[in-house]
Design an enzyme around this catalytic site. Structure first.
Site, short mmCIF file in Angstrom:
data_model
loop_
_atom_site.label_atom_id
_atom_site.label_comp_id
_atom_site.label_asym_id
_atom_site.label_seq_id
_atom_site.Cartn_x
_atom_site.Cartn_y
_atom_site.Cartn_z
N CYS A 1 0.80 -3.22 2.86
CA CYS A 1 0.36 -1.85 3.14
C CYS A 1 -1.16 -1.77 3.24
O CYS A 1 -1.87 -1.93 2.24
CB CYS A 1 0.89 -0.94 2.02
SG CYS A 1 0.19 0.70 1.99
N CYS B 1 -2.83 0.91 1.05
CA CYS B 1 -2.78 0.50 -0.37
C CYS B 1 -3.95 -0.41 -0.70
O CYS B 1 -4.58 -0.26 -1.74
CB CYS B 1 -1.46 -0.22 -0.67
SG CYS B 1 0.02 0.76 -0.36
#
Length: 122
Positions: free
Chosen positions: A48, A51
């Site tokens: 991600c 993230c």
């Protein structure tokens, strides 16, 4: 499988605890239920991009809010925990106190996360 915990530290005692097993998660959750301490769970994934982008900010928040417990859970490692908390996008930050969800922030929104922690830390 043994219990594995990795702790990423920066200045002082601030830390974000990465939980890698259901057993370890359950121990943290039980500890949270008996404590009045705010727990911020960072649901993320290795793949991600957002993230990875917000990770340094989360570590900075852990330094700023040393009285708050920061937990990082990879949704691919512990999908049942993510499902139990209704996580549908990453990153999702769930704020718990005494085992109950107080708030959540979906997305890499550092300022919003900071406001939510400020609001619920005591």
């Amino acid at each position: 499988m043994g219990v594995q915990i990795s702790t990423q530290q920066r200045a002082g005692n601030a830390k974000v605890i990465s939980v890698h097993s259901l057993d370890q998660w359950n121990k943290h959750l039980q500890s949270s239920i008996t404590s009045n301490k705010l727990m911020v769970i960072d649901f993320s994934a290795a793949w991600c991009g957002p993230c990875k982008f917000i990770e340094p900010a989360v570590h900075d928040l852990a330094i700023e809010f040393s009285n708050v417990e920061f937990i990082k859970i990879d949704v691919d490692e512990l999908p049942d925990v993510a499902k139990d908390h209704g996580v549908q996008a990453m990153p999702t930050f769930v704020l718990l106190k005494k085992g109950k969800e107080l708030d959540r922030v979906v997305g890499a929104k550092k300022d919003e996360l900071h406001r939510m922690i400020e609001k619920h830390r005591y």
